[in-house]
Design an enzyme around this catalytic site. Structure first.
Site, PDB file in Angstrom:
ATOM      1  N   ASP A 103      35.269  52.794  52.412  1.00 38.25           N
ATOM      2  CA  ASP A 103      35.535  51.361  52.525  1.00 38.25           C
ATOM      3  C   ASP A 103      35.698  51.005  54.009  1.00 38.25           C
ATOM      4  O   ASP A 103      34.867  51.404  54.821  1.00 38.25           O
ATOM      5  CB  ASP A 103      36.767  51.013  51.667  1.00 38.25           C
ATOM      6  CG  ASP A 103      37.067  49.533  51.575  1.00 38.25           C
ATOM      7  OD1 ASP A 103      36.395  48.839  50.795  1.00 38.25           O
ATOM      8  OD2 ASP A 103      37.984  49.069  52.287  1.00 38.25           O
ATOM      9  N   TYR A 210      40.119  41.800  57.921  1.00 36.79           N
ATOM     10  CA  TYR A 210      39.103  40.857  57.431  1.00 36.79           C
ATOM     11  C   TYR A 210      39.049  39.602  58.301  1.00 36.79           C
ATOM     12  O   TYR A 210      37.970  39.065  58.568  1.00 36.79           O
ATOM     13  CB  TYR A 210      39.406  40.463  55.989  1.00 36.79           C
ATOM     14  CG  TYR A 210      39.236  41.575  54.995  1.00 36.79           C
ATOM     15  CD1 TYR A 210      37.994  41.835  54.424  1.00 36.79           C
ATOM     16  CD2 TYR A 210      40.316  42.372  54.622  1.00 36.79           C
ATOM     17  CE1 TYR A 210      37.829  42.859  53.507  1.00 36.79           C
ATOM     18  CE2 TYR A 210      40.161  43.401  53.705  1.00 36.79           C
ATOM     19  CZ  TYR A 210      38.917  43.642  53.151  1.00 36.79           C
ATOM     20  OH  TYR A 210      38.754  44.662  52.244  1.00 36.79           O
ATOM     21  N   HIS A 265      33.713  51.963  43.143  1.00 39.04           N
ATOM     22  CA  HIS A 265      34.097  51.941  44.559  1.00 39.04           C
ATOM     23  C   HIS A 265      35.140  53.011  44.860  1.00 39.04           C
ATOM     24  O   HIS A 265      35.235  53.488  45.989  1.00 39.04           O
ATOM     25  CB  HIS A 265      34.647  50.552  44.892  1.00 39.04           C
ATOM     26  CG  HIS A 265      34.911  50.331  46.342  1.00 39.04           C
ATOM     27  ND1 HIS A 265      33.908  50.207  47.276  1.00 39.04           N
ATOM     28  CD2 HIS A 265      36.082  50.213  47.042  1.00 39.04           C
ATOM     29  CE1 HIS A 265      34.433  50.012  48.477  1.00 39.04           C
ATOM     30  NE2 HIS A 265      35.748  50.015  48.361  1.00 39.04           N
TER      31      HIS A 265
END
Length: 286
Positions: A103, A210, A265
Site C-alpha cells: 500500500d 493523502y 488488498h
C-alpha cells in the site's frame, strides 16, 4: 513478538519507532506498512525472513503509532517519506537494502527505487502500482475513480478524523476486516491496531499522507527504470484495479508481476504462506 526488539531511531529530523529482528550481520530487509497499519502489519512475514538469515526492520512510518507526527501537510510529501527510509537504511547497514512495501509503504518503496536506486538491491511491492502509473492511469480509467473516491473525502479538514474515530474506529476496523476475521486477527491484534490509531495526532498524520497529494506530492515524474523488482498482487483488491498492476509491469522493465487468486488488498494477512514463499523465492533465485 518473540525475537523482535523495538527501538527509536533518529532519521531525517524526526524519530521513528522501529521493530528489529534477526542477526545484525544479515542482509537488511526494510518492511514498509501502508494505511492504516503500523509495523505489526508484518507480523506474519518477520519470522520467516529472520529464519532465512535476514536482518529485518519494520518502522512505524512517519505519523503512525509511536513514531513522530510532525504538524503540517507538507511534512508528508513523498520525497520526505523516502528520505526517512534512506536515513534508516544508512544507520542499519553499509550495503544496499531490500525494501518490501505494501500500500502506501509500497509507494514510498517505488519512489525510493525510482529516484535513489543506489540505496536498494531489490524491491518487492505488494498491491501497489508505481506512483506515476497511479497518477497518470487513474484519470483515464473510470473504474478506478470509484475505488479511489475515499481519497477525495480524506482531503476534507477534520471531518474524516471524526468519522474514522466513531464507534471505536469501526471504519478502519472494517476496512481491514480485523474483527470480522478471527482466523486472521486475534483479539490482541485488534487491540494493538486500535491502540495505534488512538495515539495523539495519529489520525491526522495518517490522513496527511493523502492530503499531501493535492500539494503535488507526486508532481515529480520518477523514472520507470527501477532496481530489480517483484510485484505481488491480490486479485480481489477493492481499492486498486488490476489494470494499474499491469500498466506498472508494462512500463517498468526490470521486474515482473504475480497475481494471487482469492486474495484482496490485505494479501499479506490472508495468504502469508504464499506471500512469504514468493518473497523468499525471489530473493534467493534472482
Amino acid at each position: 513478538m518473540d525475537g523482535v526488539k523495538c527501538q527509536f531511531v533518529n532519521t531525517n529530523g524526526i524519530t521513528l519507532h522501529v521493530a528489529a529482528a534477526g542477526r545484525e550481520d544479515g542482509p537488511l530487509i526494510v518492511l514498509l506498512h501502508g494505511f492504516p497499519e503500523f509495523w505489526y502489519g508484518w507480523k506474519n512475514q518477520i519470522k520467516p525472513l529472520v529464519d532465512a538469515g535476514y536482518r529485518v526492520i519494520a518502522p512505524d512510518q512517519r505519523g503512525y503509532n509511536l513514531s513522530d507526527k510532525p504538524e503540517g501537510i507538507d511534512s508528508y510529501r513523498i520525497d520526505t517519506l523516502r528520505d526517512d527510509i534512506i536515513g534508516l537504511i544508512t544507520q542499519f547497514t553499509d550495503e544496499k537494502a531490500i525494501v518490501i512495501g505494501h500500500d502506501w509503504g509500497g509507494a514510498v518503496a517505488w519512489h525510493l527505487a525510482s529516484t535513489r536506486p543506489e540505496y536498494l538491491e531489490k524491491l518487492i511491492a505488494i498491491n501497489i502500482p508505481h506512483p506515476h502509473v497511479m497518477k497518470t492511469v487513474t484519470p483515464l480509467y473510470p473504474p478506478q475513480w470509484l475505488k479511489s473516491s475515499y481519497i477525495a473525502y480524506f482531503q476534507l479538514p477534520d471531518i474524516p478524523e471524526a468519522s474514522l474515530r466513531e464507534n471505536d474506529y469501526d471504519t478502519l476496523d472494517k476496512a481491514i476486516g480485523l474483527s470480522d476475521r478471527p482466523a486472521l486477527f486475534t483479539s490482541e491484534d485488534v487491540s494493538r491496531y486500535k491502540e495505534a490509531w488512538k495515539q495523539p495526532g495519529a489520525l491526522t498524520a495518517m490522513l496527511n499522507w493523502y492530503r499531501a497529494l493535492r500539494k503535488g506530492s507526486l508532481a515529480e515524474k520518477p523514472s520507470y527504470e527501477t532496481v530489480p523488482y517483484r510485484m505481488i498482487w491480490g486479485m480481489e483488491d477493492r481499492f486498486l484495479s488490476r489494470k494499474l498492476a499491469k500498466e506498472t509491469e508494462r512500463h517498468c522493465p526490470n521486474g515482473h508481476l504475480i497475481f494471487v487468486d482469492e486474495a484482496s488488498h490485505w494479501i499479506n494477512h490472508e495468504k502469508p504462506a504464499i506471500v512469504n514463499q514468493l518473497i523468499l523465492e525471489y530473493l534467493k533465485n534472482q
